[in-house]
Structures are given as C-alpha cells and as structure tokens.
Motif scaffolding. Sequence first.
Motif, PDB file in Angstrom:
ATOM      1  N   HIS A   1      48.255  37.862  19.492  1.00 56.26           N
ATOM      2  CA  HIS A   1      48.226  37.829  18.035  1.00 56.26           C
ATOM      3  C   HIS A   1      47.106  36.908  17.574  1.00 56.26           C
ATOM      4  O   HIS A   1      46.776  35.937  18.252  1.00 56.26           O
ATOM      5  CB  HIS A   1      49.557  37.319  17.491  1.00 56.26           C
ATOM      6  CG  HIS A   1      50.688  38.280  17.644  1.00 56.26           C
ATOM      7  ND1 HIS A   1      51.715  38.084  18.533  1.00 56.26           N
ATOM      8  CD2 HIS A   1      50.952  39.455  17.035  1.00 56.26           C
ATOM      9  CE1 HIS A   1      52.560  39.092  18.462  1.00 56.26           C
ATOM     10  NE2 HIS A   1      52.116  39.953  17.568  1.00 56.26           N
TER      11      HIS A   1
ATOM     12  N   PRO B   1      47.667  37.824   9.149  1.00 59.59           N
ATOM     13  CA  PRO B   1      48.569  37.336  10.197  1.00 59.59           C
ATOM     14  C   PRO B   1      49.277  38.516  10.841  1.00 59.59           C
ATOM     15  O   PRO B   1      49.620  39.469  10.164  1.00 59.59           O
ATOM     16  CB  PRO B   1      49.566  36.471   9.432  1.00 59.59           C
ATOM     17  CG  PRO B   1      48.976  36.250   8.086  1.00 59.59           C
ATOM     18  CD  PRO B   1      48.028  37.363   7.822  1.00 59.59           C
ATOM     19  N   GLY B   2      49.466  38.433  12.124  1.00 56.31           N
ATOM     20  CA  GLY B   2      50.103  39.545  12.824  1.00 56.31           C
ATOM     21  C   GLY B   2      49.096  40.510  13.413  1.00 56.31           C
ATOM     22  O   GLY B   2      49.452  41.355  14.223  1.00 56.31           O
ATOM     23  N   ALA B   3      47.845  40.387  13.016  1.00 55.27           N
ATOM     24  CA  ALA B   3      46.813  41.248  13.584  1.00 55.27           C
ATOM     25  C   ALA B   3      46.645  40.931  15.072  1.00 55.27           C
ATOM     26  O   ALA B   3      47.018  39.862  15.539  1.00 55.27           O
ATOM     27  CB  ALA B   3      45.499  41.054  12.849  1.00 55.27           C
TER      28      ALA B   3
END
Lengths: 259, 259
Positions: free
Chosen positions: B202, B215-217
């Motif tokens: 992440h 975020p979370g990419a």
Amino acid sequence: MTGAGTTGKRRAIQRGVGVALWRQIADDIRGGLAAGTLAGAEGRLPPEAALAERFGVNRHTVRAAIAALAHEGVLHPVHGRGTFARRQKRLVYPIGERTRFSTGLGSQARERHTDIFAGVQESASTEIAKALGLEAGSKVIRVEARGSADGVPVSRATSWFDAQRFPTIAEAYADAGSLSAALRKFGVEDYLRASTRIEARHADEADARDLRLSPGAVVIVTHAINVDMKGDPFQYSRTRFPADRVELVVESQGKTTVD
Amino acid sequence: MTGAGTTGKRRAIQRGVGVALWRQIADDIRGGLAAGTLAGAEGRLPPEAALAERFGVNRHTVRAAIAALAHEGVLHPVHGRGTFARRQKRLVYPIGERTRFSTGLGSQARERHTDIFAGVQESASTEIAKALGLEAGSKVIRVEARGSADGVPVSRATSWFDAQRFPTIAEAYADAGSLSAALRKFGVEDYLRASTRIEARHADEADARDLRLSPGAVVIVTHAINVDMKGDPFQYSRTRFPADRVELVVESQGKTTVD
DNA sequence: TCGAATTTGTGCGTATGTATG
DNA sequence: GCATACATACGCACAAATTCG
C-alpha cells in the motif's frame, strides 16, 4: 522528504479516508512483520499500550487490529504474556531466463507443495492466442495450480498450453508434480522464460479466496511466456502472488541462481 | 476454483471489514479503468444508478467513490451528461540488464520529464552499505528524483552513490538531465543492472504525497543495483511506481521489445 | 419551442460502524 | 461495559443540466 519517525517508514494512520484505523494498523503491522522491522527476537510485539502510542490511537483500536490479525492466524495474543507473531519472512521468487514455476523457492520454507487442478480445454482468447502464437479461438488447455509454503498459499497460477501439442499436459503435470518433467513427456527437454510482465493490484474476490487474503490485500500479478529451445512459445501463464508473502527478484543471466 | 464470472474479475464489495464501501468501489473502478474493462468508447462510465445496482449499494455510496476519484483527477463528472474517465493506459517500464531510469518509456507518453532534487550526503545504513560494497557508515550521496509522463507522476526514485567516487553526482545528474550522461563525467562509460528486487504494498504517506495517490492505492517498489563494467556496484536505488499507472516487463536479453 | 427521459447534484432523517475516554 | 462524537450507508425526494424526439 520527511522520514516518518525513527523506526523507519511507518505508514501514516489517517482518519476519514475510508479505511478504518484498526485496518490501517493491521495492514501496517502485517507489513512490518514481513519486512522484519517489527517484533523482537522471539517474535513478540511491543505491548498494546506502546503500539497505541506509536500509532497515535486508543488502545481499543490497536486491540481491534490485533484481533483481526489473530483471526488471520498471523498473531496470537497470550493473556498476561504478550502478543506473538508467527514466523514470517517473505519468500523470494527469482525471475529470469531459467525461471521455473515450482522450483526457485529452495530452502526458504520447510515444506512446499503444489496443488494442480485438472486442466480444461477451452477456446483461446485473442490475448492468449497471441501470446502462444496461435489463431484466435484455437483449442488450448488451461491448468490451474496453487503453491504453498509451510501451509500458507504463496502463489496461484493459471497456465495455457496449445491443446494440439500438449493434449494431456494437466494429467502429466499432476502425475509428475513438476512442469519440467511433464514437458519432457512431450519432447520439450528444456525451455526459457521469454518475458514476464509484472503488475500489482488489490486482491479481487477470487484472489482472496484462493490465497486466503484479507480484503484490501495487495497481489502481484505476473504474465509470463515460456518458449522452447527453438524459440516457439508454448506456455502462457498468469500468476498471482500475495504481496506480503512474496517478492520477486530479477537477476542478470549467469548470475546467482537459487535452486 | 470457479472462474470469477463473465463480467470479469470484480473485487467483492464486503461490509464490516474495516474498509468503507465507497473506497472499495473507488479502488475497483480505478482498477477497471487501468485494465480497460470499464468505461465505454468515449471514456464514459455507466450512470451512477447502474453502478449502484452493480455493486449492490446506494447511489450516494457510488457518488462518494466517484468524488474521491474525481479529486484524484481520474474522473470528471459533468452535470446532466455523465461521468468521464481520463484517458489512461498503463506505462510499460522495461527491466533488464540494459535498464535505464529515464529511458525505456520511449513514445508511450507525449511528454516526459524528470525532476531531480539536490542530493544530500549521509551515512550509509547497513543495507545500503552492503548493496554498494562499502563499510557501514561510509559517506554516500542520496539523490531524489521523480518521473512524470503527461504531467502525471509515474515514478519516485531514491538513489545512493558512493560519496568518494561520485561527490557531485546530484548536480551532474540535474545538469545533464540523464544519469548516463552524469556518470560519464565520472568515468563510467557504461553500466548494467545487476539485480532488481520487486515488491508491492500500500502507498504510505510519502508515496501519496509524491505520486499524488489516494490512501489505499498500490505501489510497486523496486530495489535495484547497478554495476559498472568491472562488475562493481556503484548505485543502489529504490523506486516507487503507482501500480495503476505503471507495469514492469522483464525481457530476456535482445528479445522482443514492447511497442 | 416544448416536454419527456436521462443523468448528475443536493438535502434530510435514520440506522449502523468506528473511535475515544 | 458504557456514554459520546463522528463517519459511513441507506432511502426518499427533488432540483438542475443535458439530450432527444
């Protein structure tokens, strides 16, 4: 470029970004275990209070993260003694001309095995036909396999072969337990990895099921083409690796090979 | 092992797993765009109501996902007309013996440039010292660079060089705009990529900032060692690639090149 | 030009999940 | 375990922009 604190790159815990704090922390701890930066000598995590302070959250929240990881089997908290991490070091999967699917992991795990699911015949999609140098719609055999190390799934491969040339490849593969051995039955004495395309993405439903991943997990996907010694492509495969259990290494030819 | 249906692998939208539905949907749409499975000919997404039904959620929830992607610059919704996706095809980044940082992307983008941030001198960590074949604590120069294609960040590299051998490498790199050219000033006429380690994870806070990610990419991280023609390592670098904008291809020497 | 259908934008009340102390 | 605050998700209704016959 601010280094995120002294303990090394810690993923920032952010609020209101659509990911619960306990999950962000769980992902971070899992990553820290894989990288070896968390957990002491005997695999013991810092106490909950310390983690709570480090992440800047309430202890309840850390507990929720630990509970989730315990449910995954990554951690076991022991009342009064602390929380312990399962031994976990990322497997290194070599990629190069001599890459073989089932080998290369050598002594990195105590126990390894590959499950092979009987192949089915189907019509090649344009992508697969192109990779194998066939006409679109040609018959191909699809073979599904899953690799595990120490009981944990570490790879999930789907391979396609020309059905004319390798009619019973799935059975041969399952019998021999090794692709190289199976291929020899069809006169392929040796082969090379021609190209490997690498992408990464979130795990989809099938990945989560087959690789026992939690939602939001990251998978590395490789698209590989193997060619025989005449240079003709005979296998196209897509392999999914859980990113927190596996890393890939590309080595220049002749160099160190793990076997 | 059921194939995940004909509609293509759709990441399962799950409740109560610590990830907001709108974020799961946003990640799924982003992935679908990169894979080309979503969005019609003119890059128009299905209407919100249709997406809501497909994902089994309320339209508000889909709207939250679209809003997040619009904020990222991936989508732009137009009142009364629909929601449109930015043209997006993944860059292919070749990896092999002849891998160069700034080249290899060729004609894949209309416009490309590399920003180089002035290097700083620091003491080598054990990992970096080992990679460069130096004593731990030796002086090294760290160079930060960011690559963009058509105005979108596609790579973020941190490189270390032996400070004794390459004291002004950062300035030379910035002046020449190319690492190869800068190295020639220090007598390195040619070099090879000795090894590349590839992992995925992440995005952390720094990635999100430097690569404009949410975020979370997912990011792909490569750890590379370059050696001169005598085989001595002179550069160690870590590069972060946004996984939905870049994929890597490992090619056997001399073989096929992607067009 | 009119109106109907389609599609995105907005408001509000309510229930549940998340995080804190 | 409990009380509190905020984020998430839903359902319903309606407004505003666009398209098309």
